[in-house]
Motif scaffolding. Structure first.
Motif, PDB file in Angstrom:
ATOM      1  N   SER A   1     -12.652  12.707  -5.216  1.00 14.01           N
ATOM      2  CA  SER A   1     -11.287  12.424  -4.761  1.00 14.01           C
ATOM      3  C   SER A   1     -10.933  10.961  -5.002  1.00 14.01           C
ATOM      4  CB  SER A   1     -11.084  12.847  -3.310  1.00 14.01           C
ATOM      5  OG  SER A   1     -11.699  11.990  -2.433  1.00 14.01           O
ATOM      6  N   LYS A   2     -11.937  10.096  -5.053  1.00 10.15           N
ATOM      7  CA  LYS A   2     -11.639   8.696  -5.390  1.00 10.15           C
ATOM      8  C   LYS A   2     -11.059   8.627  -6.816  1.00 10.15           C
ATOM      9  CE  LYS A   2     -13.949   4.265  -6.111  1.00 10.15           C
ATOM     10  NZ  LYS A   2     -14.705   4.183  -7.362  1.00 10.15           N
ATOM     11  N   GLN A   3     -11.648   9.402  -7.729  1.00 11.46           N
ATOM     12  CA  GLN A   3     -11.158   9.376  -9.119  1.00 11.46           C
ATOM     13  C   GLN A   3      -9.753   9.984  -9.214  1.00 11.46           C
ATOM     14  OE1 GLN A   3     -14.562  10.623 -11.825  1.00 11.46           O
ATOM     15  NE2 GLN A   3     -15.614  10.599  -9.864  1.00 11.46           N
ATOM     16  N   ILE A   4      -9.509  10.992  -8.388  1.00 12.04           N
ATOM     17  CA  ILE A   4      -8.152  11.565  -8.364  1.00 12.04           C
ATOM     18  C   ILE A   4      -7.188  10.525  -7.775  1.00 12.04           C
ATOM     19  CG2 ILE A   4      -6.711  13.398  -7.365  1.00 12.04           C
ATOM     20  CD1 ILE A   4      -9.238  15.191  -7.395  1.00 12.04           C
ATOM     21  N   GLY A   5      -7.663   9.852  -6.729  1.00 15.65           N
ATOM     22  CA  GLY A   5      -6.834   8.813  -6.099  1.00 15.65           C
ATOM     23  C   GLY A   5      -6.476   7.704  -7.094  1.00 15.65           C
ATOM     24  N   GLU A   6      -7.408   7.378  -7.983  1.00 15.06           N
ATOM     25  CA  GLU A   6      -7.128   6.314  -8.961  1.00 15.06           C
ATOM     26  C   GLU A   6      -6.003   6.746  -9.902  1.00 15.06           C
ATOM     27  OE1 GLU A   6     -11.561   4.271  -8.852  1.00 15.06           O
ATOM     28  OE2 GLU A   6     -11.128   5.754 -10.402  1.00 15.06           O
ATOM     29  N   ILE A   7      -5.996   8.022 -10.249  1.00 13.57           N
ATOM     30  CA  ILE A   7      -4.922   8.521 -11.119  1.00 13.57           C
ATOM     31  C   ILE A   7      -3.587   8.460 -10.361  1.00 13.57           C
ATOM     32  CG2 ILE A   7      -4.008  10.631 -12.193  1.00 13.57           C
ATOM     33  CD1 ILE A   7      -6.744  11.224 -13.221  1.00 13.57           C
ATOM     34  N   VAL A   8      -3.617   8.917  -9.116  1.00  6.64           N
ATOM     35  CA  VAL A   8      -2.372   8.903  -8.318  1.00  6.64           C
ATOM     36  C   VAL A   8      -1.891   7.456  -8.161  1.00  6.64           C
ATOM     37  CG1 VAL A   8      -1.383   9.420  -6.050  1.00  6.64           C
ATOM     38  CG2 VAL A   8      -2.935  11.071  -7.140  1.00  6.64           C
ATOM     39  N   ALA A   9      -2.825   6.541  -7.940  1.00 10.31           N
ATOM     40  CA  ALA A   9      -2.455   5.123  -7.786  1.00 10.31           C
ATOM     41  C   ALA A   9      -1.767   4.619  -9.058  1.00 10.31           C
ATOM     42  CB  ALA A   9      -3.706   4.302  -7.491  1.00 10.31           C
ATOM     43  N   ASP A  10      -2.304   4.984 -10.211  1.00 13.18           N
ATOM     44  CA  ASP A  10      -1.711   4.569 -11.493  1.00 13.18           C
ATOM     45  C   ASP A  10      -0.293   5.080 -11.637  1.00 13.18           C
ATOM     46  OD1 ASP A  10      -3.734   3.212 -12.618  1.00 13.18           O
ATOM     47  OD2 ASP A  10      -3.883   4.508 -14.405  1.00 13.18           O
ATOM     48  N   LEU A  11      -0.122   6.344 -11.293  1.00 11.47           N
ATOM     49  CA  LEU A  11       1.201   6.966 -11.437  1.00 11.47           C
ATOM     50  C   LEU A  11       2.204   6.299 -10.495  1.00 11.47           C
ATOM     51  CD1 LEU A  11      -0.364   8.992 -13.124  1.00 11.47           C
ATOM     52  CD2 LEU A  11       0.750  10.843 -11.891  1.00 11.47           C
ATOM     53  N   LEU A  12       1.786   6.080  -9.259  1.00  7.20           N
ATOM     54  CA  LEU A  12       2.718   5.480  -8.295  1.00  7.20           C
ATOM     55  C   LEU A  12       3.029   4.035  -8.679  1.00  7.20           C
ATOM     56  CD1 LEU A  12       1.314   6.916  -4.915  1.00  7.20           C
ATOM     57  CD2 LEU A  12       3.404   7.595  -6.106  1.00  7.20           C
TER      58      LEU A  12
ATOM     59  N   THR B   1       6.362   8.644 -15.569  1.00  8.00           N
ATOM     60  CA  THR B   1       4.943   8.402 -15.267  1.00  8.00           C
ATOM     61  C   THR B   1       4.068   8.850 -16.428  1.00  8.00           C
ATOM     62  OG1 THR B   1       4.664  10.587 -14.282  1.00  8.00           O
ATOM     63  CG2 THR B   1       5.302   8.808 -12.794  1.00  8.00           C
ATOM     64  N   PRO B   2       2.967   8.133 -16.654  1.00  9.25           N
ATOM     65  CA  PRO B   2       2.054   8.557 -17.731  1.00  9.25           C
ATOM     66  C   PRO B   2       1.320   9.833 -17.331  1.00  9.25           C
ATOM     67  CG  PRO B   2       1.099   6.742 -16.478  1.00  9.25           C
ATOM     68  CD  PRO B   2       2.467   6.963 -15.917  1.00  9.25           C
ATOM     69  N   ARG B   3       0.873  10.617 -18.334  1.00  8.60           N
ATOM     70  CA  ARG B   3       0.028  11.775 -18.017  1.00  8.60           C
ATOM     71  C   ARG B   3      -1.419  11.308 -18.072  1.00  8.60           C
ATOM     72  NH1 ARG B   3       2.479  15.933 -21.480  1.00  8.60           N
ATOM     73  NH2 ARG B   3       0.776  15.526 -22.920  1.00  8.60           N
ATOM     74  N   ARG B   4      -2.160  11.527 -17.010  1.00  9.68           N
ATOM     75  CA  ARG B   4      -3.544  11.022 -16.964  1.00  9.68           C
ATOM     76  C   ARG B   4      -4.487  12.146 -16.566  1.00  9.68           C
ATOM     77  NH1 ARG B   4      -5.049   6.013 -14.891  1.00  9.68           N
ATOM     78  NH2 ARG B   4      -7.052   7.092 -15.029  1.00  9.68           N
TER      79      ARG B   4
ATOM     80  N   MET C   1       0.838  -1.206   0.000  1.00 17.37           N
ATOM     81  CA  MET C   1       0.000   0.000   0.000  1.00 17.37           C
ATOM     82  C   MET C   1       0.871   1.254   0.000  1.00 17.37           C
ATOM     83  SD  MET C   1      -3.354  -0.663   2.358  1.00 17.37           S
ATOM     84  CE  MET C   1      -2.619  -1.579   3.690  1.00 17.37           C
ATOM     85  N   PHE C   2       0.436   2.260  -0.748  1.00 16.93           N
ATOM     86  CA  PHE C   2       1.180   3.520  -0.773  1.00 16.93           C
ATOM     87  C   PHE C   2       0.764   4.397   0.404  1.00 16.93           C
ATOM     88  CE2 PHE C   2       0.846   2.460  -5.385  1.00 16.93           C
ATOM     89  CZ  PHE C   2       2.192   2.209  -5.609  1.00 16.93           C
ATOM     90  N   PRO C   3       1.728   4.896   1.164  1.00 17.73           N
ATOM     91  CA  PRO C   3       1.384   5.786   2.267  1.00 17.73           C
ATOM     92  C   PRO C   3       0.849   7.130   1.776  1.00 17.73           C
ATOM     93  CG  PRO C   3       3.595   4.868   2.527  1.00 17.73           C
ATOM     94  CD  PRO C   3       3.157   4.556   1.131  1.00 17.73           C
ATOM     95  N   VAL C   4      -0.051   7.688   2.590  1.00 15.91           N
ATOM     96  CA  VAL C   4      -0.629   9.008   2.306  1.00 15.91           C
ATOM     97  C   VAL C   4      -0.528   9.840   3.574  1.00 15.91           C
ATOM     98  CG1 VAL C   4      -2.824  10.235   1.937  1.00 15.91           C
ATOM     99  CG2 VAL C   4      -2.283   8.252   0.558  1.00 15.91           C
ATOM    100  N   ILE C   5      -0.185  11.113   3.407  1.00 14.52           N
ATOM    101  CA  ILE C   5      -0.255  12.048   4.534  1.00 14.52           C
ATOM    102  C   ILE C   5      -1.193  13.180   4.123  1.00 14.52           C
ATOM    103  CG2 ILE C   5       1.068  13.744   5.895  1.00 14.52           C
ATOM    104  CD1 ILE C   5       3.235  11.656   6.138  1.00 14.52           C
ATOM    105  N   ASP C   6      -2.119  13.499   5.033  1.00 14.95           N
ATOM    106  CA  ASP C   6      -3.208  14.441   4.719  1.00 14.95           C
ATOM    107  C   ASP C   6      -3.056  15.686   5.590  1.00 14.95           C
ATOM    108  OD1 ASP C   6      -5.611  15.457   3.804  1.00 14.95           O
ATOM    109  OD2 ASP C   6      -6.884  14.039   4.894  1.00 14.95           O
ATOM    110  N   LEU C   7      -2.880  16.834   4.941  1.00 20.91           N
ATOM    111  CA  LEU C   7      -2.729  18.098   5.692  1.00 20.91           C
ATOM    112  C   LEU C   7      -4.021  18.893   5.647  1.00 20.91           C
ATOM    113  CD1 LEU C   7       0.712  19.424   4.367  1.00 20.91           C
ATOM    114  CD2 LEU C   7       0.270  17.995   6.367  1.00 20.91           C
TER     115      LEU C   7
END
Ligand SMILES: C[S@@+](CC[C@H](N)C(=O)[O-])C[C@H]1O[C@@H](n2cnc3c(N)ncnc32)[C@H](O)[C@@H]1O
Length: 485
Positions: A468-479, A256-259, A1-7
């Protein structure tokens, strides 16, 4: 799992979306290592949600959670066994603190501890949005001529974000803010350009490629407006337009791909979002209007006024997206709830109930919110009842119509409901917390702690979780594309 820090985590809307992303095997992709927030009730909301998430992920018993949020059991009585263990774990990563220069050492130490030794850190993401009042158009207009405004420390809270980027160098960051950021100025310089150039030369030498989540273009070819995300284009039943930056650390960006986000097949309207909510009537407030209205007389007069109104041209109802509505419903719905939680209407004065009722009837006829001046004069408010200073009273009332996404749900919904009148005239009331939460796409089982005003405040502050789930999916793809690099 990729760590996340939320500010500046608020009630956790942004985090909720990320936390729900799964890979093709169905495994969760992100794990939140730390959430920072200064408001104690928002922190309680975050802890409770993190407890639930932990139980879901570990296969623990979630019944105590449902008993608590439905008011069947007290906090004390559920705080045992698995639930207690999950709560203690949540408590250990939701950190209540005022981010700012003074508290940097303790925040840095906490992040250091949560991320582990530098040479063992993998790819991870920083998410969050520095508070927006200082940039919001409403905040700015309220403080026109106020010299201390230019010095407001909230203008500079983004530097806390930049400090953490520079010191800990996450692989990716997501930064959310209000649209007003694009036109906000600090002296003669644009806040937005200042932030962009600060991101190019961070302390510690890190730098980020800033991408748009909606326009597929090289970073140098992007315009400021390319960073505006319109939530209603992505299956959220609300016209909420926010600036969101996606930053990818320059040393890995080329790998990383551009999404960009995929648009939904049409709108999710207020009707789709609220049609399954049970009808409830508002209670009467104990505050009496100065002039007592005779309800029946007003009703008769109002109905007459409605009859006399020209038909006009009704706006076309927005095209509902079948897939978008299905996806929205699947996301919101939870059959373990006996009935919707946090769905108690506010009490209103008789005169407001009459206005709501008549305005909602007019909206049904017009297909859009009527203007206040369309109301019979008996329903015009006395001046001491008009509301916020500086807002023309004709703009103080708005019906959220059935066949379009709502207008933006802002935290000010906590103060009064005139701007969020329910489209069903029979119910003659403003939205409940749960209805506002649905327009923000919070799952029905998301519980907001604190008194109702604070619940509204939290709801209005959040990033819509379905977005934010859809944004998270993009971040997941990139990572994921970087794994092994
Ligand atoms: C716009 S809200 C964040 C919403 C959040 N991203 C979400 O999706 O739910 C901003 C939050 O920052 C918090 N905040 C403001 N100043 C802060 C500070 N100096 N330190 C920590 N939190 C702060 C506010 O209490 C508020 O909850």
């Amino acid at each position: 799992m990729f760590p996340v820090i939320d500010l500046f985590a608020g009630p956790g809307g942004l985090n909720e979306g990320f936390s729900s992303v799964r890979d093709e095997r169905g495994d969760f992709v992100f794990k939140t290592l730390a959430s920072f927030e200064m408001d104690s009730l928002a922190c309680q909301t975050l802890r409770l949600r993190a407890t639930y998430r932990d139980l879901v992920r570990s296969g623990g018993d979630v019944q105590p959670y449902f008993d608590y949020i439905q008011g069947k059991k007290t906090w004390q009585s559920v705080l045992t066994g698995d639930f207690r263990a999950a709560y203690l774990a949540a408590k250990a990563h939701v950190y209540q603190v005022e981010l700012g220069e003074d508290n940097r050492p303790e925040v840095d130490t906490f992040i250091e501890r949560q991320l582990g030794p530098e040479n063992e850190r993998g790819h991870w993401a920083l998410i969050g949005g520095p508070p927006c009042q200082a940039y919001s158009l409403a905040g700015r207009s309220r403080r026109t001529g106020d010299e201390s405004f230019a010095l407001d420390h909230k203008h500079f809270l983004y530097r806390e974000y930049l400090h953490i980027l520079g010191k800990f160098k996450p692989t990716i960051f997501v930064m959310e803010n209000v649209k007003g950021l694009l036109s906000s100025k600090n002296g003669d310089s644009s806040m937005f350009q200042t932030i962009l150039s600060d991101l190019k030369r961070l302390p510690g030498g890190a730098s980020y490629e800033i991408r748009s989540l909606v326009v597929d273009a090289k970073p140098d070819d992007l315009n400021p407006s390319d960073f505006i995300i319109r939530s209603e284009d992505y299956g959220v039943p609300q016209r909420r337009h926010r600036v969101i930056l996606l930053g990818v650390r320059t040393d890995v960006a080329a790998k990383t791909p551009r999404r960009v986000l995929a648009k939904a097949d049409g709108a999710v309207t207020v009707r789709a979002a609220l049609q399954t909510m049970p009808s409830v009537r508002a209670a009467l407030s104990s505050r009496r209007p100065k002039t007592d209205l005779d309800w029946r007389e007003v009703e008769t007069e109002a109905l007459d006024a409605i009859q006399r109104m020209p038909e006009g041209t009704k706006p076309e109802p927005m095209k509902a997206g079948t897939l978008a509505v299905d996806e929205y419903e699947a996301w919101i719905h939870d059959e373990r709830l006996v009935k919707p939680i946090q769905h108690e209407p506010r009490a209103h004065m008789v005169s407001d109930l009459a206005r709501y009722r008549v305005m909602a009837s007019l909206a049904e006829r017009l297909g859009k919110s009527p203007k206040y001046t369309d109301l019979p004069t008996t329903l015009h408010p006395e001046h001491n009842n008009v509301g916020r200073v500086g807002t023309p009273f004709t703009d103080r009332f708005r019906v959220q119509v059935w066949d379009a996404p709502s207008t933006t749900v802002v935290s000010h919904i906590s103060k009064d409901g005139h701007y969020y009148i329910h489209p069903d005239a029979e119910q003659a009331r403003s939205f409940t917390v749960r209805e506002a939460a649905r327009l923000q796409s919070f799952p029905d089982n998301y519980f907001f702690e604190g008194p109702r005003t604070q619940q509204f405040h939290q709801v209005g502050n959040a990033v819509p979780p379905l977005l934010s789930k859809q944004i998270g999916e993009i971040v997941a793809d990139l990572l994921t594309s970087l794994q092994g690099n």
